[in-house]
Design an enzyme around this catalytic site. Sequence first.
Site, PDB file in Angstrom:
ATOM      1  N   CYS A  92       0.840  -1.205   0.000  1.00 51.42           N
ATOM      2  CA  CYS A  92       0.000   0.000   0.000  1.00 51.42           C
ATOM      3  C   CYS A  92       0.875   1.256   0.000  1.00 51.42           C
ATOM      4  O   CYS A  92       1.368   1.684   1.050  1.00 51.42           O
ATOM      5  CB  CYS A  92      -0.915  -0.010   1.223  1.00 51.42           C
ATOM      6  SG  CYS A  92      -1.939   1.462   1.344  1.00 51.42           S
TER       7      CYS A  92
ATOM      8  N   CYS B 214      -0.456   4.125   2.142  1.00 54.20           N
ATOM      9  CA  CYS B 214      -0.257   3.956   3.588  1.00 54.20           C
ATOM     10  C   CYS B 214       1.197   4.208   3.976  1.00 54.20           C
ATOM     11  O   CYS B 214       1.475   4.818   5.007  1.00 54.20           O
ATOM     12  CB  CYS B 214      -0.612   2.535   4.030  1.00 54.20           C
ATOM     13  SG  CYS B 214      -2.101   1.862   3.300  1.00 54.20           S
ATOM     14  N   ASP B 215       2.129   3.716   3.185  1.00 50.86           N
ATOM     15  CA  ASP B 215       3.533   3.641   3.629  1.00 50.86           C
ATOM     16  C   ASP B 215       4.504   4.530   2.851  1.00 50.86           C
ATOM     17  O   ASP B 215       5.666   4.647   3.233  1.00 50.86           O
ATOM     18  CB  ASP B 215       4.031   2.183   3.528  1.00 50.86           C
ATOM     19  CG  ASP B 215       3.195   1.245   4.389  1.00 50.86           C
ATOM     20  OD1 ASP B 215       2.697   1.696   5.430  1.00 50.86           O
ATOM     21  OD2 ASP B 215       3.041   0.070   4.008  1.00 50.86           O
TER      22      ASP B 215
END
Length: 310
Positions: free
Chosen positions: A136, A139-140
């Site tokens: 992701c 997300c990261d």
Amino acid sequence: MADIPTHDVAVIGAGPAGLTAALYAARAELKTILLERLAAGGQLATTDMIENYPGFPMGINGLDASFAMLEQAQRFGAEFKLAEVQKLDLSGEIKRVETSEGIITAPCVILATGARPRLLGVPGEERLKGRGVSYCAVCDGAFYRGKEVAVVGGGDSAVEEAVYLTRFATKVYLLVRRDQLRATPVVQAKILNHPQVEIRWNTVVEEILGESKVEGLSLLNRVTGEKSYLPVSGVFVYVGLLPNNEVFAEQVELDQNGYVVADEEMRTSVPGVLVAGDIRAKSLRQVATAVGDGAIAGVTAQHYLDSLKR
Ligand code: NAP
């Protein structure tokens, strides 16, 4: 006398398909519950920008779209519950949904469980998950500001997310196992000749290396047979999707890849069980098609419940 079901419709999964199915069912005044194990939005919630959803010429953020869809379904009376579905019995006229938060019964169930990222399946992946191995970018990605990362895959997801990662990473290597991308031409155009992206063609990852975090990748060129080491701090895996079918796999007809087979009205092989979104066997998996499936499933649910009263 048979027990009265708790609901008219139980929708399993609150991605765009489930959210739309719940919106349509609730707006038709059916007592509708929407079950989700993680958070509303599904894959949409972890997508930065959706550029091809009509009505938003400048694109729309995936999380914003998810919240808006949930708000809209709830406005028409859909009940949203964070609960994991543990067991399903789809055999009778009243279906039984056992969740982590209790039992739900309903004559109509809409399967909208979506799909999840496929793993790469190489040594080091499991061990370094969350320590440099990610599925992701939204997300990261910010953890890799000023660093170099690799993205594995050649589909729309890999290309879109590789371009997204150039916001943070100084350099992004796109590792493609063939000599061409699978991504659609308009998406490809974003990456070919991108100054921060280097595409390595015919290249596969043999191992993800690092002690407590990712330090590099062991690569193989499938044409020349040449092996190489690529020092990167992160690797983002986008090698396709797997259907989330585990909880009902034995009960409805699936295609050879594990996706639910349905007719144009989203009816599966089991009466009263409908399907919508990425989990359905179909050719185009997009937010727009998920929403279309969800709308049809919501209306078909209404017709099915009407037919039971006759
Ligand atoms: P996908 O289209 O199935 O592409 C998977 C990619 O991973 C392919 O390039 C494939 O290579 C490669 N791959 C598979 N296994 C691999 C392995 N073991 N090692 C290295 N590479 C491997 O998956 P996706 O990109 O996740 O997209 C899923 C669906 O969502 C698609 O229908 C896509 O169109 C849609 N989507 C659309 C958008 C958009 O419209 N902007 C954005 C994201 C996703 P091969 O080509 O050699 O098989």
